[in-house]
Design a protein around this motif. Sequence first.
Motif, PDB file in Angstrom:
ATOM      1  N   SER A   1      -0.098  14.128   3.282  1.00  0.00           N
ATOM      2  CA  SER A   1      -0.882  14.597   4.290  1.00  0.00           C
ATOM      3  C   SER A   1      -1.173  13.176   5.260  1.00  0.00           C
ATOM      4  O   SER A   1      -0.949  12.491   4.770  1.00  0.00           O
ATOM      5  N   ASP A   2      -1.665  13.518   6.205  1.00  0.00           N
ATOM      6  CA  ASP A   2      -2.198  12.258   7.236  1.00  0.00           C
ATOM      7  C   ASP A   2      -3.288  11.782   6.432  1.00  0.00           C
ATOM      8  O   ASP A   2      -4.466  12.661   6.272  1.00  0.00           O
ATOM      9  N   SER A   3      -3.417  10.556   6.316  1.00  0.00           N
ATOM     10  CA  SER A   3      -4.460   9.806   5.941  1.00  0.00           C
ATOM     11  C   SER A   3      -5.234   8.951   6.880  1.00  0.00           C
ATOM     12  O   SER A   3      -4.708   8.737   8.072  1.00  0.00           O
ATOM     13  N   TRP A   4      -6.758   8.756   6.622  1.00  0.00           N
ATOM     14  CA  TRP A   4      -7.538   8.050   7.672  1.00  0.00           C
ATOM     15  C   TRP A   4      -8.242   7.082   6.787  1.00  0.00           C
ATOM     16  O   TRP A   4      -8.998   7.380   5.868  1.00  0.00           O
TER      17      TRP A   4
ATOM     18  N   LEU B   1       0.736  -1.171  -0.155  1.00  0.00           N
ATOM     19  CA  LEU B   1       0.079  -0.194  -0.176  1.00  0.00           C
ATOM     20  C   LEU B   1       0.840   1.327   0.019  1.00  0.00           C
ATOM     21  O   LEU B   1       0.679   2.108  -0.690  1.00  0.00           O
ATOM     22  N   LEU B   2       1.847   1.404   0.778  1.00  0.00           N
ATOM     23  CA  LEU B   2       2.790   2.521   0.882  1.00  0.00           C
ATOM     24  C   LEU B   2       3.542   2.488  -0.328  1.00  0.00           C
ATOM     25  O   LEU B   2       3.770   3.580  -0.943  1.00  0.00           O
ATOM     26  N   LYS B   3       4.144   1.408  -0.805  1.00  0.00           N
ATOM     27  CA  LYS B   3       4.908   1.349  -2.081  1.00  0.00           C
ATOM     28  C   LYS B   3       4.153   2.170  -3.121  1.00  0.00           C
ATOM     29  O   LYS B   3       5.026   2.781  -4.043  1.00  0.00           O
ATOM     30  N   ALA B   4       2.834   1.583  -3.479  1.00  0.00           N
ATOM     31  CA  ALA B   4       2.062   1.887  -4.543  1.00  0.00           C
ATOM     32  C   ALA B   4       1.532   3.321  -4.560  1.00  0.00           C
ATOM     33  O   ALA B   4       0.669   3.861  -5.497  1.00  0.00           O
ATOM     34  N   SER B   5       1.650   4.025  -3.435  1.00  0.00           N
ATOM     35  CA  SER B   5       0.898   5.268  -3.161  1.00  0.00           C
ATOM     36  C   SER B   5       1.721   6.409  -2.545  1.00  0.00           C
ATOM     37  O   SER B   5       2.260   6.285  -1.496  1.00  0.00           O
ATOM     38  N   THR B   6       2.065   7.428  -3.715  1.00  0.00           N
ATOM     39  CA  THR B   6       2.799   8.608  -3.086  1.00  0.00           C
ATOM     40  C   THR B   6       1.941   9.575  -2.163  1.00  0.00           C
ATOM     41  O   THR B   6       2.589  10.393  -1.540  1.00  0.00           O
ATOM     42  N   SER B   7       0.609   9.378  -2.252  1.00  0.00           N
ATOM     43  CA  SER B   7      -0.399  10.608  -1.598  1.00  0.00           C
ATOM     44  C   SER B   7      -0.255  10.393  -0.173  1.00  0.00           C
ATOM     45  O   SER B   7      -0.732  11.504   0.658  1.00  0.00           O
TER      46      SER B   7
ATOM     47  N   LEU C   1      -7.233  20.378  -5.782  1.00  0.00           N
ATOM     48  CA  LEU C   1      -7.845  21.544  -5.028  1.00  0.00           C
ATOM     49  C   LEU C   1      -7.268  21.882  -3.609  1.00  0.00           C
ATOM     50  O   LEU C   1      -6.744  23.017  -3.516  1.00  0.00           O
ATOM     51  N   VAL C   2      -7.078  20.744  -2.830  1.00  0.00           N
ATOM     52  CA  VAL C   2      -6.558  21.035  -1.536  1.00  0.00           C
ATOM     53  C   VAL C   2      -5.075  21.174  -1.733  1.00  0.00           C
ATOM     54  O   VAL C   2      -4.697  21.708  -0.781  1.00  0.00           O
ATOM     55  N   GLU C   3      -4.461  20.471  -2.627  1.00  0.00           N
ATOM     56  CA  GLU C   3      -3.053  20.441  -2.702  1.00  0.00           C
ATOM     57  C   GLU C   3      -2.664  21.842  -3.354  1.00  0.00           C
ATOM     58  O   GLU C   3      -1.614  22.207  -2.672  1.00  0.00           O
TER      59      GLU C   3
ATOM     60  N   ASN D   1       1.646  16.185 -14.604  1.00  0.00           N
ATOM     61  CA  ASN D   1       2.155  15.029 -15.298  1.00  0.00           C
ATOM     62  C   ASN D   1       2.257  14.033 -14.360  1.00  0.00           C
ATOM     63  O   ASN D   1       2.460  12.721 -14.763  1.00  0.00           O
ATOM     64  N   VAL D   2       1.785  14.004 -13.265  1.00  0.00           N
ATOM     65  CA  VAL D   2       1.894  12.875 -12.602  1.00  0.00           C
ATOM     66  C   VAL D   2       0.428  12.060 -12.633  1.00  0.00           C
ATOM     67  O   VAL D   2      -0.502  12.731 -12.597  1.00  0.00           O
ATOM     68  N   PRO D   3       0.397  10.802 -12.865  1.00  0.00           N
ATOM     69  CA  PRO D   3      -0.792  10.047 -13.264  1.00  0.00           C
ATOM     70  C   PRO D   3      -1.646  10.300 -12.046  1.00  0.00           C
ATOM     71  O   PRO D   3      -1.093  10.207 -10.877  1.00  0.00           O
ATOM     72  N   TYR D   4      -2.883  10.251 -12.319  1.00  0.00           N
ATOM     73  CA  TYR D   4      -3.870  10.353 -10.961  1.00  0.00           C
ATOM     74  C   TYR D   4      -3.940   9.221 -10.364  1.00  0.00           C
ATOM     75  O   TYR D   4      -3.776   8.193 -10.780  1.00  0.00           O
ATOM     76  N   GLN D   5      -3.916   9.613  -9.081  1.00  0.00           N
ATOM     77  CA  GLN D   5      -3.815   8.628  -8.104  1.00  0.00           C
ATOM     78  C   GLN D   5      -5.181   8.955  -7.166  1.00  0.00           C
ATOM     79  O   GLN D   5      -5.377   9.766  -6.619  1.00  0.00           O
ATOM     80  N   ASN D   6      -6.268   7.718  -7.100  1.00  0.00           N
ATOM     81  CA  ASN D   6      -7.368   8.144  -6.233  1.00  0.00           C
ATOM     82  C   ASN D   6      -7.126   8.072  -4.840  1.00  0.00           C
ATOM     83  O   ASN D   6      -6.200   7.425  -4.457  1.00  0.00           O
ATOM     84  N   THR D   7      -7.603   8.925  -3.968  1.00  0.00           N
ATOM     85  CA  THR D   7      -7.597   8.931  -2.556  1.00  0.00           C
ATOM     86  C   THR D   7      -7.963   7.719  -2.007  1.00  0.00           C
ATOM     87  O   THR D   7      -9.012   7.296  -2.302  1.00  0.00           O
ATOM     88  N   ILE D   8      -7.236   7.271  -0.956  1.00  0.00           N
ATOM     89  CA  ILE D   8      -8.052   6.022  -0.278  1.00  0.00           C
ATOM     90  C   ILE D   8      -8.629   6.466   1.046  1.00  0.00           C
ATOM     91  O   ILE D   8      -7.537   6.941   1.548  1.00  0.00           O
ATOM     92  N   GLY D   9      -9.709   6.339   1.650  1.00  0.00           N
ATOM     93  CA  GLY D   9     -10.035   6.522   2.544  1.00  0.00           C
ATOM     94  C   GLY D   9     -10.139   8.391   2.410  1.00  0.00           C
ATOM     95  O   GLY D   9     -11.043   8.656   1.735  1.00  0.00           O
TER      96      GLY D   9
END
Lengths: 546, 203
Positions: free
Chosen positions: A353-356, A343-349, B23-25, B35-43
């Motif tokens: 920020s802090d996620s829940w 999960l961490l590897k595949a996501s830079t988001s 928007l938040v970013e 250019n960064v591919p879309y990553q959907n938010t989880i949670g």
Amino acid sequence: MATSLHSNQISAGQEHAPGGSQNPVLVTKDSYEELEEDLSLDVDQSRPRHASGVIAEIVESRQHSEVDSNQNNAAVDYPATDQQVKGITADTNHLSLGDGQLTDESEVFVEEEEQRLRSGSVLQTVEKTKPAVVEEDIHSAAWKKHKKHIFILSEAGKPIYSRYGNEDKLVTLMGVIQALMSFVQDDKDSLRSVVAGGHLIVFLLRQPLMLVAASSTGESQQQLFLQLRYMYNQILSVLTHTQLNRIFEQRRNYDLRRLLSGTERFLNSLADLMDSDPCFLLTAVRGLPLDNTVRDVIGQSMQSAKVKDLVFAILIADGQLVTLVHMKKYILHPADLHLVINLLKASTSFETSDSWVPLCLPNFDSSGYLYSHISYLDDSPACLLLMTVDQMAFKEMENCKQKILEKLKKHNCLAAIKDSVKRGSYTCQEVGISELRHFLYKNKSTAQFTAPSWGAPYSDPAEQERLFSLYRFVHQKVHNPARPLKILFYVGSHESALGWITSGFELYAVFSPLTTKQVAILAVNKILKWIKKEEERLFILNPPEY
Amino acid sequence: MSGSRVDLKVVLLGKEAGGKTSLVERYLHDRFHPNVPYQNTIGAAFGAKKVEVGGINVTMGIWDTAGSERYEAMSRIYYRSARAAIVCFDLTDDTSFDRAKFWVDELLKNEPDCKIYLTGTKYDLIEEEKRPRKVEETKVEEYADEIHCLVYETSSKTGQNIKELFYKIAQDYVEDPKNREPEVDEGIIDSSQPNTKPDKCSC
Ligand SMILES: Nc1nc2c(ncn2[C@@H]2O[C@H](COP(=O)(O)OP(=O)(O)OP(=O)(O)O)[C@@H](O)[C@H]2O)c(=O)[nH]1
Ligand SMILES: [Mg+2]
């Protein structure tokens, strides 16, 4: 020819294996045994396959304790004293390799490369290209050339996922798979695998899903099954088993991709990781090399910041475990931790920020979510996960994180983690054995492993892939259920390899090609001694509990 | 940022890939990665920012939620007790407007104290790339009148209207007489005390 040499006797005591501990942080069950059990449930359907009910248990006990603490009107605290922690450390300081000594006389099977060639398990050509981002035509030669395809479909034959190409274009193929599987299933005998055109095709039925791997990598049926199980668990981790069942009970024809949107990225990343990271092969977790005093401070900081309902607090850096604190009664399965690492590897988001995030850990409880506060600490590579059963507890977890962060900063722990990540794993030269090129060592009592970095001659990714394929081969040989070997010596044209399994550990070591068995055996004993010397830095031996 | 007291909880809701995270970013970090591919938010992701309105400091706690359907069931934990909701839709995707209406209904039903800001995103696509507008201004205005809310059109690429939107949210909050009373210290939980409050809110 497999030659066997007789010996007086070898046995390696679990308690003396380097990196061993009596209070493991992780579930230590052997993955092949687990798989056997799991597959036997296909026949015997009276027992439940999925872990379930743990979260409910925690929620319930919390309600009890709430009543208690209201009555006593007192706060509960669980700090462990310094002495306690040190006391535990002292116990593991003894070293005796006597039991685990491998001698020249030991019973060793020798396998020559020719045999491996004939059995088709040598990777002749190496796939150098990364999976294409552009969508591939499934009729193209490139698509057909991929070494390992993975497909997931619903029982009704609806495509859900394909590792390469667009699953929509594979409707015909999915239909064939579905027909095959239901045909055999009607016969009360589920289809496990077929060999066709140089491919081993493995089928795993996990109602309401079907998973298929078609591989020309020379991996065994079991190894592919384990990978399919990981893919299945990845799906459960976002949906839970309960929800997955409910959906298909309501609509057999449901297109699951709607609910899985965005999960494809994690499935792809998992499939790629399984082809390159030995942690899956070994069902073990790699600890971040760290001074044990630093690790203890980190563990204590995490423990002292405990809040109610926190089940697991996990600190991960660069895909490696720094430390983990768990509720006394509950321990984490390495396969669940692998999903978290993926999960961490595949996501830079998570970095910004802090996620829940609700996460289902299928081996812990497949029926519900643990709510996870995920944050990278102070722009360092250290990622903290705080997992609780209370979905409303973000704020409590946020405060908990702040406390941990302050402590780690105060004691300079983040800098130590940063350094360790930057330095990477140790080199094989540091171990000081001239013939040795690389090794994997897993301690079974902790489900943790260690390995040097990919130094020369394995700096090239293609060479790494070839080495990985050799590890898979030796691993499969020493795990073959039909003929389990304890020790295998493999003689190849590029390198020799030794695989050794005892009750306490698994060791796979690779040497320069002309290394003899005798030299390899001597070397292996030296590796064990070296690991023993370094064990406190390489393994997490005394994780605190809540 | 975090750990400090949060006065005003803001939540972003809307269809997946509707532009909430961007928007938040843009607002929090003043950046946009085309250019960064879309990553959907989880949670959901949480961020905080202090703003000053007429000499008063307000700390906004901003919840960026996932648009994916599978998180719908738990969306309530994110918008619960929010005082402002930015309901996003993609100006180039008409189905995203239906989804926005869905969220508006949810909010009206469950969080009557939450002020709604209807926000059309990705304005630059229409302006610069000449992509067809799929959600007509008049249609949005009519709907906004009906539910008494403000409308914004933003671009995270150019930054258009984004500071303005958040400033307006803070301003409305400060000017609302209901929020005059200094609130009790809600942002910090003292974990040495067992939490006996039955009604917790997640920031
Ligand atoms: N040109 C342009 N592209 C945008 C804008 N806002 C978002 N995008 C793009 O639209 C895609 C989706 O944006 P996100 O902000 O991730 O969407 P989201 O609403 O957070 O999606 P979920 O997390 O799945 O709910 C990304 O590829 C962005 O780069 C914008 O203002 N202009
Ligand atoms: Mg988003």
